[in-house]
Design an enzyme around this catalytic site. Structure first.
Site, PDB file in Angstrom:
ATOM      1  N   HIS A  81     -71.068  46.934  10.644  1.00  0.00           N
ATOM      2  CA  HIS A  81     -69.617  47.096  10.813  1.00  0.00           C
ATOM      3  C   HIS A  81     -69.378  47.657  12.212  1.00  0.00           C
ATOM      4  O   HIS A  81     -70.127  48.521  12.662  1.00  0.00           O
ATOM      5  CB  HIS A  81     -69.136  48.076   9.738  1.00  0.00           C
ATOM      6  CG  HIS A  81     -67.646  48.244   9.618  1.00  0.00           C
ATOM      7  ND1 HIS A  81     -66.880  48.794  10.618  1.00  0.00           N
ATOM      8  CD2 HIS A  81     -66.792  47.968   8.601  1.00  0.00           C
ATOM      9  CE1 HIS A  81     -65.614  48.836  10.215  1.00  0.00           C
ATOM     10  NE2 HIS A  81     -65.528  48.339   8.997  1.00  0.00           N
ATOM     11  N   SER A 119     -65.017  54.411   6.939  1.00  0.00           N
ATOM     12  CA  SER A 119     -65.640  53.399   7.785  1.00  0.00           C
ATOM     13  C   SER A 119     -66.022  54.037   9.116  1.00  0.00           C
ATOM     14  O   SER A 119     -65.352  54.962   9.584  1.00  0.00           O
ATOM     15  CB  SER A 119     -64.648  52.262   8.071  1.00  0.00           C
ATOM     16  OG  SER A 119     -64.775  51.254   7.118  1.00  0.00           O
ATOM     17  N   LYS A 164     -72.380  54.982   3.918  1.00  0.00           N
ATOM     18  CA  LYS A 164     -70.918  54.922   3.810  1.00  0.00           C
ATOM     19  C   LYS A 164     -70.464  55.058   2.360  1.00  0.00           C
ATOM     20  O   LYS A 164     -70.948  54.359   1.484  1.00  0.00           O
ATOM     21  CB  LYS A 164     -70.471  53.579   4.379  1.00  0.00           C
ATOM     22  CG  LYS A 164     -69.007  53.243   4.144  1.00  0.00           C
ATOM     23  CD  LYS A 164     -68.639  52.095   5.034  1.00  0.00           C
ATOM     24  CE  LYS A 164     -67.376  51.392   4.622  1.00  0.00           C
ATOM     25  NZ  LYS A 164     -66.941  50.459   5.670  1.00  0.00           N
ATOM     26  N   ARG A 200     -66.323  48.043  -2.764  1.00  0.00           N
ATOM     27  CA  ARG A 200     -67.260  49.063  -3.259  1.00  0.00           C
ATOM     28  C   ARG A 200     -66.828  49.623  -4.606  1.00  0.00           C
ATOM     29  O   ARG A 200     -67.672  49.982  -5.448  1.00  0.00           O
ATOM     30  CB  ARG A 200     -67.380  50.188  -2.222  1.00  0.00           C
ATOM     31  CG  ARG A 200     -68.209  49.742  -1.026  1.00  0.00           C
ATOM     32  CD  ARG A 200     -67.875  50.485   0.255  1.00  0.00           C
ATOM     33  NE  ARG A 200     -68.259  49.659   1.379  1.00  0.00           N
ATOM     34  CZ  ARG A 200     -69.448  49.709   1.977  1.00  0.00           C
ATOM     35  NH1 ARG A 200     -70.331  50.606   1.603  1.00  0.00           N
ATOM     36  NH2 ARG A 200     -69.741  48.892   2.951  1.00  0.00           N
ATOM     37  N   LYS A 240     -63.988  38.163   6.599  1.00  0.00           N
ATOM     38  CA  LYS A 240     -63.455  39.399   6.000  1.00  0.00           C
ATOM     39  C   LYS A 240     -61.923  39.397   6.010  1.00  0.00           C
ATOM     40  O   LYS A 240     -61.303  38.926   6.967  1.00  0.00           O
ATOM     41  CB  LYS A 240     -63.971  40.579   6.810  1.00  0.00           C
ATOM     42  CG  LYS A 240     -63.398  41.925   6.431  1.00  0.00           C
ATOM     43  CD  LYS A 240     -64.008  43.029   7.277  1.00  0.00           C
ATOM     44  CE  LYS A 240     -63.429  44.394   6.907  1.00  0.00           C
ATOM     45  NZ  LYS A 240     -64.106  45.501   7.589  1.00  0.00           N
ATOM     46  N   CYS A 244     -63.680  46.712   2.531  1.00  0.00           N
ATOM     47  CA  CYS A 244     -64.686  47.726   2.205  1.00  0.00           C
ATOM     48  C   CYS A 244     -64.451  48.517   0.923  1.00  0.00           C
ATOM     49  O   CYS A 244     -65.277  48.498   0.015  1.00  0.00           O
ATOM     50  CB  CYS A 244     -64.812  48.708   3.364  1.00  0.00           C
ATOM     51  SG  CYS A 244     -65.293  47.919   4.918  1.00  0.00           S
ATOM     52  N   ASP A 277     -70.880  44.095   1.465  1.00  0.00           N
ATOM     53  CA  ASP A 277     -69.602  44.402   0.795  1.00  0.00           C
ATOM     54  C   ASP A 277     -68.526  43.356   1.046  1.00  0.00           C
ATOM     55  O   ASP A 277     -67.560  43.252   0.303  1.00  0.00           O
ATOM     56  CB  ASP A 277     -69.086  45.792   1.193  1.00  0.00           C
ATOM     57  CG  ASP A 277     -68.632  45.860   2.648  1.00  0.00           C
ATOM     58  OD1 ASP A 277     -69.128  45.058   3.478  1.00  0.00           O
ATOM     59  OD2 ASP A 277     -67.780  46.707   2.965  1.00  0.00           O
ATOM     60  N   ASN A 278     -68.666  42.589   2.127  1.00  0.00           N
ATOM     61  CA  ASN A 278     -67.695  41.514   2.430  1.00  0.00           C
ATOM     62  C   ASN A 278     -68.227  40.720   3.615  1.00  0.00           C
ATOM     63  O   ASN A 278     -69.204  41.122   4.259  1.00  0.00           O
ATOM     64  CB  ASN A 278     -66.281  42.064   2.721  1.00  0.00           C
ATOM     65  CG  ASN A 278     -66.248  43.154   3.769  1.00  0.00           C
ATOM     66  OD1 ASN A 278     -66.033  44.319   3.465  1.00  0.00           O
ATOM     67  ND2 ASN A 278     -66.478  42.783   5.029  1.00  0.00           N
ATOM     68  N   ASP A 311     -72.748  46.524   5.521  1.00  0.00           N
ATOM     69  CA  ASP A 311     -71.301  46.538   5.718  1.00  0.00           C
ATOM     70  C   ASP A 311     -70.873  45.383   6.622  1.00  0.00           C
ATOM     71  O   ASP A 311     -71.282  45.309   7.786  1.00  0.00           O
ATOM     72  CB  ASP A 311     -70.893  47.876   6.339  1.00  0.00           C
ATOM     73  CG  ASP A 311     -69.411  48.153   6.166  1.00  0.00           C
ATOM     74  OD1 ASP A 311     -68.682  47.263   5.686  1.00  0.00           O
ATOM     75  OD2 ASP A 311     -68.985  49.267   6.519  1.00  0.00           O
ATOM     76  N   ASP A 312     -70.073  44.481   6.087  1.00  0.00           N
ATOM     77  CA  ASP A 312     -69.545  43.344   6.860  1.00  0.00           C
ATOM     78  C   ASP A 312     -70.634  42.354   7.290  1.00  0.00           C
ATOM     79  O   ASP A 312     -70.441  41.605   8.251  1.00  0.00           O
ATOM     80  CB  ASP A 312     -68.777  43.804   8.116  1.00  0.00           C
ATOM     81  CG  ASP A 312     -67.468  44.518   7.790  1.00  0.00           C
ATOM     82  OD1 ASP A 312     -67.227  44.819   6.605  1.00  0.00           O
ATOM     83  OD2 ASP A 312     -66.684  44.775   8.730  1.00  0.00           O
ATOM     84  N   HIS A 350     -66.604  55.768   1.316  1.00  0.00           N
ATOM     85  CA  HIS A 350     -65.351  55.021   1.436  1.00  0.00           C
ATOM     86  C   HIS A 350     -64.613  54.783   0.119  1.00  0.00           C
ATOM     87  O   HIS A 350     -63.917  53.776  -0.054  1.00  0.00           O
ATOM     88  CB  HIS A 350     -65.587  53.673   2.158  1.00  0.00           C
ATOM     89  CG  HIS A 350     -64.425  53.313   3.045  1.00  0.00           C
ATOM     90  ND1 HIS A 350     -64.324  52.143   3.750  1.00  0.00           N
ATOM     91  CD2 HIS A 350     -63.299  54.020   3.319  1.00  0.00           C
ATOM     92  CE1 HIS A 350     -63.191  52.123   4.411  1.00  0.00           C
ATOM     93  NE2 HIS A 350     -62.565  53.261   4.176  1.00  0.00           N
TER      94      HIS A 350
HETATM   95 MG    MG Z   1     -67.123  46.044   4.850  1.00  0.00          MG
END
Ligand code: MG
Length: 469
Positions: free
Chosen positions: A229, A161, A136, A87, A305, A83, A284-285, A43-44, A138
């Protein structure tokens, strides 16, 4: 006694006898053509956060090994730089804007991923896979939107998140309590950072156990780590260990959790070489830059992001399947998150995905760095229904859009973010990403015909998603 220890003739007779029994009793065991699939999404995590992508402060030996034993893509992009939308595209093979999932869903979100969408888990379950999601989610928090309603036999994790909790640094007590929950676990509140510090190891262990316990049929394990994240947290074993600071600690623990999963994958392959496993690792980003030392690195790409510049959408991507994907390959063919579903479905069987997808089966890129769709357009949306950027080959056109940036101001520190500026706007900007991955030199004026072609494609895409339900 092992068969190999028997005298040759006796061993051969036993083998023949066993084969005859198998033929009479049930069909002989043929290797299952369907590989196990482990899809790991951080994540991130930024493009520049891993050793195999040039980071020299953060140690990621397990992910680096995945890259050494598989293929590393240098031009993999997510569908949206945030996010939930990202996804939605990963799990459906469709642009998130078609699914109705926008931005990052909060506890007050009125809708998650609709039931009508066909997820990767549903596709694989149809092909006989055991399916699990850990970490996660989300993509909606109400019954009917959670993983067990979207094709996963089992799941445990956070519905939101990990920063959507009462301890949010900018809006304390604005969010309700955040729970770890799932189909086979009691709800458990994330009470403090100490609770969050256990998440990476927990997710890794659940995924490793699920993989180990499903030997009778192929398995699909979706491993969505909540780190790195914010709020950044690492367990005691990893805290204060990385030269990359607290953020590095979180990434190094994530790498170790990937190692726990790989240990099971490798043990299964040693026990039965016919049991193949495709392992994919991505994010994811890009990095949430306003968090400064609690954010990752975009590795020299522009912004992060929440923007459709490369720093927001280009992320690490490695895939390993010995015997199918060559070891140590590096490939610059552009691949996108919408391609994951059709590609993984193709590995799982010959049939096309059930739903109409936007992505392409990119096995040729993973296996021999060939681009099966060199002329296709790939679109990036963010926070709206108008295309912000469109790719064709190495060309990327930004349509006029606003974006957030620190614009040179100091980032936040130690978990407290700085404020972004939101008043910045792009014009019509064309970049040749092969020569200029940092999107620093707008060449729109030199290539009016390319601008016209990409602009027309973006307009068609806007009209197309407006027409779609
Ligand atoms: Mg993310």
């Amino acid at each position: 006694m092992r068969a190999g220890a028997l005298p040759g003739l006796l061993s051969a007779l036993l083998t023949l006898g066993a084969a005859a029994c198998a033929t009479i009793g049930r069909p002989p065991r043929t290797p299952d053509p369907r590989p196990n699939i482990v899809l790991i999404v951080a994540d991130d995590l930024g493009y520049g956060d891993l050793g195999c992508y040039g980071n020299t402060a953060i140690r990621t030996p397990n992910i680096d090994r995945l890259a050494r034993e598989g293929v590393r893509l240098t031009d993999f992009s997510v569908a949206e730089p945030v996010c939930s939308a990202s996804r939605a595209a990963i799990l459906t093979g469709r642009y998130a804007v078609r699914t109705g999932v926008r931005g990052a869903l909060g506890p007050d979100a009125r809708r998650g991923l609709p039931q009508a969408e066909v997820t990767l888990a549903e596709e694989l379950r149809d092909r006989g896979y055991a399916t699990a999601a850990y970490g996660k989610w989300h993509l909606g928090h109400r019954a009917g939107e959670l993983p067990n309603a979207q094709g996963f036999d089992t799941w445990q994790g956070l519905a939101f998140s990990n920063d959507m909790w009462p301890l949010h640094p900018e809006t304390p007590n604005a969010y309700p309590a955040l729970f770890w929950s799932g189909t086979d676990t009691a709800r458990e509140e994330m009470e403090n950072l100490q609770s969050q510090a256990q998440l990476t190891r927990r997710i890794g262990r659940l995924a490793a156990d699920f993989f180990r316990l499903h030997r009778d049929r192929p398995s699909f394990t979706y491993v969505a780590f909540t780190m790195p994240h914010v709020p950044i947290a690492a367990s005691e074993e990893f805290r204060g260990r990385s030269r990359g600071g607290a953020y590095g600690d979180a990434v190094e623990e994530l790498d170790a959790a990937v190692g726990m999963i790989l240990a099971q994958v490798d043990a299964a392959a040693r026990a039965d070489p016919a049991r193949r496993t495709l392992v994919v690792f991505t994010s994811d980003n890009g990095p949430w830059l306003s968090y400064g030392n609690h954010a990752g690195s975009a590795g020299g790409l522009r912004e992060g992001k929440g923007t459709t510049f490369e720093g927001g959408i280009r992320v690490p991507f490695v895939a390993r399947m010995p015997g199918t994907i060559p070891a140590g390959a590096e490939c610059a063919v552009p691949m996108a998150a919408i391609d994951l579903l059709p590609t993984l479905c193709a590995y799982a069987g010959a049939d096309a995905p059930r739903a109409a997808v936007d992505g392409t089966d990119m096995r040729p890129a993973l296996e021999r760095c060939a681009n099966p769709a060199p002329d296709r357009f790939v679109f990036t949306w963010y926070d709206g229904t108008e295309v912000q950027a469109v790719r064709q080959g190495t060309w990327k056109l930004h349509l006029p859009h606003g974006y957030r940036s620190l614009a040179g101001a100091a980032p936040g520190r130690d978990g407290v973010p700085a404020k972004y500026r939101y008043d910045l706007k792009t014009g019509i900007e064309l970049y040749d990403l092969a020569a200029d991955p940092a999107e620093s030199r707008n060449v729109a004026g030199e290539h009016p015909e390319i601008v016209a072609r990409l602009r027309a494609a973006a307009e068609r895409a806007n009209a197309d998603v407006r027409r779609a339900p």
